[in-house]
Design a protein around this motif. Structure first.
Motif, PDB file in Angstrom:
ATOM      1  N   PHE A  82       0.817  -1.205   0.000  1.00 40.71           N
ATOM      2  CA  PHE A  82       0.000   0.000   0.000  1.00 40.71           C
ATOM      3  C   PHE A  82       0.852   1.256   0.000  1.00 40.71           C
ATOM      4  O   PHE A  82       1.982   1.248   0.505  1.00 40.71           O
ATOM      5  CB  PHE A  82      -0.887   0.054   1.253  1.00 40.71           C
ATOM      6  N   ILE A  83       0.276   2.307  -0.584  1.00 42.68           N
ATOM      7  CA  ILE A  83       0.813   3.650  -0.330  1.00 42.68           C
ATOM      8  C   ILE A  83       0.026   4.169   0.865  1.00 42.68           C
ATOM      9  O   ILE A  83      -1.209   4.237   0.823  1.00 42.68           O
ATOM     10  CB  ILE A  83       0.607   4.574  -1.533  1.00 42.68           C
ATOM     11  N   VAL A  84       0.725   4.515   1.923  1.00 41.86           N
ATOM     12  CA  VAL A  84       0.093   4.938   3.177  1.00 41.86           C
ATOM     13  C   VAL A  84       0.423   6.407   3.397  1.00 41.86           C
ATOM     14  O   VAL A  84       1.579   6.820   3.236  1.00 41.86           O
ATOM     15  CB  VAL A  84       0.639   4.099   4.362  1.00 41.86           C
ATOM     16  N   PHE A  85      -0.615   7.180   3.764  1.00 40.72           N
ATOM     17  CA  PHE A  85      -0.390   8.616   3.966  1.00 40.72           C
ATOM     18  C   PHE A  85      -1.115   9.067   5.221  1.00 40.72           C
ATOM     19  O   PHE A  85      -2.275   8.737   5.435  1.00 40.72           O
ATOM     20  CB  PHE A  85      -0.906   9.409   2.757  1.00 40.72           C
ATOM     21  N   GLY A  86      -0.411   9.829   6.088  1.00 39.25           N
ATOM     22  CA  GLY A  86      -1.059  10.360   7.281  1.00 39.25           C
ATOM     23  C   GLY A  86      -0.075  11.038   8.213  1.00 39.25           C
ATOM     24  O   GLY A  86       1.111  11.190   7.900  1.00 39.25           O
ATOM     25  N   LYS A  87      -0.573  11.441   9.368  1.00 38.27           N
ATOM     26  CA  LYS A  87       0.230  12.144  10.382  1.00 38.27           C
ATOM     27  C   LYS A  87       0.839  11.123  11.346  1.00 38.27           C
ATOM     28  O   LYS A  87       0.116  10.378  12.014  1.00 38.27           O
ATOM     29  CB  LYS A  87      -0.678  13.127  11.127  1.00 38.27           C
ATOM     30  N   PRO A  88       2.186  11.075  11.432  1.00 34.02           N
ATOM     31  CA  PRO A  88       2.801  10.099  12.333  1.00 34.02           C
ATOM     32  C   PRO A  88       2.803  10.569  13.796  1.00 34.02           C
ATOM     33  O   PRO A  88       2.969  11.752  14.068  1.00 34.02           O
ATOM     34  CB  PRO A  88       4.237  10.004  11.803  1.00 34.02           C
ATOM     35  N   THR A  89       2.577   9.626  14.724  1.00 28.59           N
ATOM     36  CA  THR A  89       2.725   9.921  16.152  1.00 28.59           C
ATOM     37  C   THR A  89       3.656   8.873  16.764  1.00 28.59           C
ATOM     38  O   THR A  89       3.803   7.768  16.221  1.00 28.59           O
ATOM     39  CB  THR A  89       1.372   9.894  16.887  1.00 28.59           C
ATOM     40  N   PHE A 144       4.854   6.633  20.259  1.00 29.69           N
ATOM     41  CA  PHE A 144       4.524   6.165  21.603  1.00 29.69           C
ATOM     42  C   PHE A 144       5.482   5.031  21.957  1.00 29.69           C
ATOM     43  O   PHE A 144       5.585   4.039  21.223  1.00 29.69           O
ATOM     44  CB  PHE A 144       3.064   5.680  21.662  1.00 29.69           C
ATOM     45  N   ASN A 145       6.205   5.233  23.049  1.00 28.86           N
ATOM     46  CA  ASN A 145       7.201   4.232  23.504  1.00 28.86           C
ATOM     47  C   ASN A 145       8.193   3.845  22.411  1.00 28.86           C
ATOM     48  O   ASN A 145       8.515   2.668  22.213  1.00 28.86           O
ATOM     49  CB  ASN A 145       6.500   2.964  24.020  1.00 28.86           C
ATOM     50  N   GLY A 146       8.656   4.854  21.665  1.00 28.58           N
ATOM     51  CA  GLY A 146       9.705   4.599  20.673  1.00 28.58           C
ATOM     52  C   GLY A 146       9.204   3.991  19.374  1.00 28.58           C
ATOM     53  O   GLY A 146       9.989   3.715  18.471  1.00 28.58           O
ATOM     54  N   ARG A 147       7.862   3.724  19.252  1.00 30.61           N
ATOM     55  CA  ARG A 147       7.308   3.167  18.011  1.00 30.61           C
ATOM     56  C   ARG A 147       6.397   4.205  17.336  1.00 30.61           C
ATOM     57  O   ARG A 147       5.683   4.940  18.015  1.00 30.61           O
ATOM     58  CB  ARG A 147       6.484   1.912  18.310  1.00 30.61           C
ATOM     59  N   TYR A 148       6.453   4.201  16.017  1.00 29.87           N
ATOM     60  CA  TYR A 148       5.618   5.147  15.280  1.00 29.87           C
ATOM     61  C   TYR A 148       4.336   4.472  14.803  1.00 29.87           C
ATOM     62  O   TYR A 148       4.327   3.272  14.484  1.00 29.87           O
ATOM     63  CB  TYR A 148       6.379   5.724  14.077  1.00 29.87           C
ATOM     64  N   SER A 149       3.258   5.290  14.769  1.00 28.19           N
ATOM     65  CA  SER A 149       1.993   4.784  14.233  1.00 28.19           C
ATOM     66  C   SER A 149       1.280   5.902  13.499  1.00 28.19           C
ATOM     67  O   SER A 149       1.561   7.082  13.713  1.00 28.19           O
ATOM     68  CB  SER A 149       1.117   4.239  15.360  1.00 28.19           C
ATOM     69  N   ILE A 150       0.348   5.529  12.622  1.00 30.82           N
ATOM     70  CA  ILE A 150      -0.540   6.496  11.962  1.00 30.82           C
ATOM     71  C   ILE A 150      -1.968   6.016  12.195  1.00 30.82           C
ATOM     72  O   ILE A 150      -2.296   4.861  11.901  1.00 30.82           O
ATOM     73  CB  ILE A 150      -0.265   6.591  10.448  1.00 30.82           C
ATOM     74  N   SER A 151      -2.806   6.904  12.749  1.00 33.43           N
ATOM     75  CA  SER A 151      -4.218   6.552  12.948  1.00 33.43           C
ATOM     76  C   SER A 151      -5.025   6.950  11.718  1.00 33.43           C
ATOM     77  O   SER A 151      -4.855   8.055  11.185  1.00 33.43           O
ATOM     78  CB  SER A 151      -4.777   7.298  14.162  1.00 33.43           C
ATOM     79  N   HIS A 152      -5.898   6.030  11.291  1.00 33.19           N
ATOM     80  CA  HIS A 152      -6.777   6.276  10.139  1.00 33.19           C
ATOM     81  C   HIS A 152      -6.025   6.868   8.942  1.00 33.19           C
ATOM     82  O   HIS A 152      -6.352   7.945   8.449  1.00 33.19           O
ATOM     83  CB  HIS A 152      -7.929   7.214  10.534  1.00 33.19           C
ATOM     84  N   PRO A 153      -4.983   6.175   8.463  1.00 29.15           N
ATOM     85  CA  PRO A 153      -4.240   6.712   7.311  1.00 29.15           C
ATOM     86  C   PRO A 153      -5.068   6.613   6.032  1.00 29.15           C
ATOM     87  O   PRO A 153      -6.037   5.856   5.956  1.00 29.15           O
ATOM     88  CB  PRO A 153      -3.040   5.769   7.230  1.00 29.15           C
ATOM     89  N   GLU A 154      -4.666   7.437   5.037  1.00 30.67           N
ATOM     90  CA  GLU A 154      -5.206   7.235   3.688  1.00 30.67           C
ATOM     91  C   GLU A 154      -4.464   6.046   3.093  1.00 30.67           C
ATOM     92  O   GLU A 154      -3.243   5.919   3.250  1.00 30.67           O
ATOM     93  CB  GLU A 154      -4.927   8.462   2.815  1.00 30.67           C
ATOM     94  N   LEU A 155      -5.205   5.177   2.416  1.00 25.26           N
ATOM     95  CA  LEU A 155      -4.590   3.979   1.828  1.00 25.26           C
ATOM     96  C   LEU A 155      -4.872   3.920   0.335  1.00 25.26           C
ATOM     97  O   LEU A 155      -5.969   4.238  -0.107  1.00 25.26           O
ATOM     98  CB  LEU A 155      -5.198   2.713   2.451  1.00 25.26           C
ATOM     99  N   GLU A 156      -3.853   3.511  -0.422  1.00 25.20           N
ATOM    100  CA  GLU A 156      -4.063   3.199  -1.835  1.00 25.20           C
ATOM    101  C   GLU A 156      -3.257   1.962  -2.149  1.00 25.20           C
ATOM    102  O   GLU A 156      -2.080   1.866  -1.760  1.00 25.20           O
ATOM    103  CB  GLU A 156      -3.568   4.331  -2.731  1.00 25.20           C
ATOM    104  N   LEU A 157      -3.895   0.997  -2.826  1.00 23.98           N
ATOM    105  CA  LEU A 157      -3.123  -0.162  -3.291  1.00 23.98           C
ATOM    106  C   LEU A 157      -2.049   0.335  -4.242  1.00 23.98           C
ATOM    107  O   LEU A 157      -2.325   1.163  -5.107  1.00 23.98           O
ATOM    108  CB  LEU A 157      -4.030  -1.147  -4.023  1.00 23.98           C
TER     109      LEU A 157
END
Length: 703
Positions: free
Chosen positions: A117-124, A126-139
């Motif tokens: 996927f191409i993933v797009f969003g705002k990174p956050t 927590f405890n040294g790991r990155y995540s994106i909540s509700h990213p935009e997704l494109e195959l």
């Protein structure tokens, strides 16, 4: 509906992917009724998808990131309200999490392990790991133009209701794609080829394609330039055509002589020497009134620059040539002030002058109508009461309109109809207008500027004080009152507002009364909710010097002239616009004494609030202030522009596109000089534009 009869005015429900239900939402939420409306719903920003990040390059300060990665695992965690879907995304540099709290079923179905996927969003983080909540997704599919290889992705304004019907940015992008597939067949070029060539402009179809889905920043810039030029060009074309129609259609009265009234006033009654700027404007008016064409001139002048004297001398010029004159002001206070001011300058027995407002008694009104109709009344000053049908002039030669942005077009037009040959029109404003805005709002008027203050006037000193310096402000008030001066204190509200934490008028009155008790000090109170008679009574007490302090709301912004008032205090000054602050400051500085404006504010100021107050402290130049105001607020919020009807700009910005506006205006001037009725074949598109937008206009009137 087949493609053959589709056009720009086709209803939006006929577009593939819309239908009746979505069409109703688009109409209600965004005002999109036709294909053309959708094409003109431009992106408000673009997401630059040219950069792809690796997972190890991410940091939480980035506003958004775009990553290509493979889904390696997913799991459902938590229960009920805490339920969420967490997927693991991996690239060659690391792993991160993608999280969904809503739309879990959709995401779970889409996120098949092994899919890229191409993933797009705002990174956050927590405890040294990155995540994106509700990213935009494109195959990930690099071959498809519609997916991740877009270089600049458009972002469209939407609403909550539209998003619920899948008409978010993605949904609107899909609709624009559908429409752009047929755009080449329905978008018609509206600028002549010679203009496109001369100004190196894109063709309309290409500009529309590139504004929605630009290939690169350069393509976007070229598209924006083409569409901005078009907006500004057609505004100028309409304005200057109106001017051409007016000068061709309406013959003007000729003021042949400068006679006894004008000359006697100038040599014997003028209370001060005219400034060079006033002389220049009078000369321009004199030239206008000799041409045999109706004058339509705007006189801009800062507060206290002497516009009223210029207006009076123009009215005397009309009387010298056997005509009557009138002066219309937006409020009774301002009309009365003009009347008193003109009367005192003229003196008794020189000329007949009367005042007509809504509160003029019937008996007085009857007599006034008689003297108007028999011509023995020379000058009539008043409010909207002047334009009612019963007011009939014997021979109206000049209409002066003060603060004209407060009158609608129809109200002004009623004054034209008061004479067989339309009177000359002189429009005055004390709201300095930036040059670009004047060219757009008043492009069909000739503009004069009074840019000098009368000799002997001292510039007003402006200070900015914080709430913690209030005692210093009170002390300064006492010093000025002890010198025999008077003080204004202006508040933004009448009663306490739950929404705005402002010092309100009622509390202000209490505080001032405590600091300045009777019998040593007397206070006038004026606000918009008072009856006209009570307001006038309080104003008059202050004018006569019976009270030393006037506590008021912004009703005193225009129409109060008290030369002895030397201090203007504006409470919560950060809540006022620059134009209003400048108008309020202009209430002082009308006498020979040094005057002061004190801007009181809270300690916390927004960036804009800070810029406004710093601008006021730095300069007294109304035109510099208006330019700053334009940059801060945009043209749509400058006083009087909403009702003008010409500022429906979707892309052009009058604060930053001055050069383009000038270019467009010069082009229009040249076109009308060479081809006033647009009969040349090369101007066929422009002629067609008027046939479509101005049904019923007779073009032979301007040839």
């Amino acid at each position: 509906m087949t493609q053959f009869n589709v056009n720009l005015q086709s209803p939006i429900e006929y577009l593939k992917g819309v239908g009746q239900q979505k069409a109703e939402l688009l109409k209600k939420e965004l005002g999109i009724f036709t294909f053309n409306d959708l094409l003109n719903h431009y992106p408000f920003r673009y997401v630059d998808r040219t950069k792809f990040y690796k997972i190890r390059e991410i940091n939480a300060d980035l506003p958004s990131v775009q990553i290509i990665g493979r889904i390696i695992a997913k799991e459902l965690l938590g229960e009920k309200q805490g339920r969420r879907l967490v997927a693991q995304l991996r690239d060659e540099t690391g792993t991160m999490e993608l999280v969904w709290f809503q739309g879990i079923r959709w995401a779970d179905k889409m996120l098949q392990p092994g899919s890229v996927f191409i993933v797009f969003g705002k990174p956050t983080e927590f405890n040294g790991r990155y995540s994106i909540s509700h990213p935009e997704l494109e195959l990930y599919n690099p071959a498809s133009r519609k997916q991740g290889n877009l270089t600049l992705q458009p972002v469209y304004s939407s609403t909550e209701k539209l998003k619920q019907s899948f008409l978010d940015t993605k949904g609107l992008q899909r609709l624009q794609y559908s429409l752009l597939e047929i755009a080449a067949n329905i978008v018609v070029e509206n600028l002549p080829g010679y203009l496109l060539e001369k100004h190196k402009l894109l063709r309309k179809t290409e500009a529309i394609q590139q504004i929605h889905f630009p290939l690169n920043p350069e393509s976007l810039e070229r598209a924006r330039r083409r569409l901005k030029f078009e907006e500004l060009f057609f505004i100028q074309l309409k304005l200057l055509r109106n001017k051409l129609l007016r000068t061709g259609k309406y013959k003007g009265l000729v003021f042949q002589q400068v006679g006894d009234y004008f000359n006697t006033f100038y040599s014997e009654k003028l209370p001060f020497d005219l400034t060079d700027a006033q002389k220049r404007v009078l000369k321009e008016i004199r030239q206008d009134t000799q041409k045999g064409v109706q004058m339509n001139r705007l006189v801009q002048g800062d507060v206290g620059s002497g516009k009223t004297v210029v207006a009076l001398m123009t009215m005397l010029l009309a009387v010298d040539n056997g005509y009557q004159a009138c002066m219309m002001a937006p409020t009774e206070i301002l009309a009365r002030q003009h009347y008193e001011s003109i009367k005192s300058m003229l003196g008794e027995g020189f000329i007949t002058i009367a005042l007509l407002t809504g509160s003029t008694p019937k008996k007085e009104r009857r007599k006034l109508h008689e003297t108007l109709q028999d011509g023995s009344l020379h000058i009539l000053v008043g409010t909207h009461a002047l334009i009612v049908d019963e007011v009939q002039f014997k021979n109206l030669g000049l209409a002066v309109i003060d603060e004209q942005h407060r009158f609608g077009v129809e109200q002004r037009a009623k004054l034209w109809r008061k004479n067989t040959v339309p009177p000359h029109v002189l429009v005055m404003t004390a709201t300095p207008i930036p040059r670009t805005l004047a060219m757009t709002l008043y492009g069909d008027l000739d503009v004069s500027v009074i840019d000098e203050l009368p000799k002997g006037r001292k510039p007003i000193k402006t200070l900015h004080l914080f709430e913690s310096q209030r005692l210093r402000m009170f002390g300064f008030m006492r010093q000025e009152i002890a010198k025999g001066r008077q003080v204004y204190i202006v508040y933004p509200l009448i009663q306490e507002s739950e929404k705005l934490d402002l010092l309100y008028l009622e509390a202000g009155i209490e505080a001032v009364a405590r600091e300045f008790p009777l019998p040593d000090y007397r206070i006038s109170i004026v606000h918009g909710k008072m009856k006209a008679a009570d307001k006038d009574f309080e104003m008059q007490r202050f004018v006569k010097g019976e009270t030393q302090i006037m506590v008021a709301t912004t009703v005193i912004e225009v129409g109060v002239n008290v030369p002895n008032a030397s201090v203007m205090i504006i409470e919560n000054a950060e809540r006022f616009g620059l134009s209003q602050l400048h108008q309020l400051r202009g209430r002082v500085g009308r006498g020979a004494e040094q005057s002061y404006c004190i801007l009181m504010s809270g300690n916390k100021l927004s960036r804009e609030g800070k810029v406004r107050l710093q601008t006021m402290v730095r300069t007294n130049d109304g035109f510099e202030i208006s330019e700053t105001d334009l940059q801060l607020r945009g043209p749509g919020n400058i006083e009087g522009t909403q009702q003008s009807g010409v500022l429906d700009l979707k892309l052009a910005d009058l604060a930053t596109d001055q050069h383009l506006l000038h270019e467009a205006r010069q082009e229009v001037i040249q076109i009308f000089e060479e081809d006033p009725d647009l009969s040349n074949e090369k101007n066929r598109l422009l002629r067609e534009y008027f046939i479509q937008t101005s049904a019923g206009i007779s073009w032979n009137k301007i040839s």
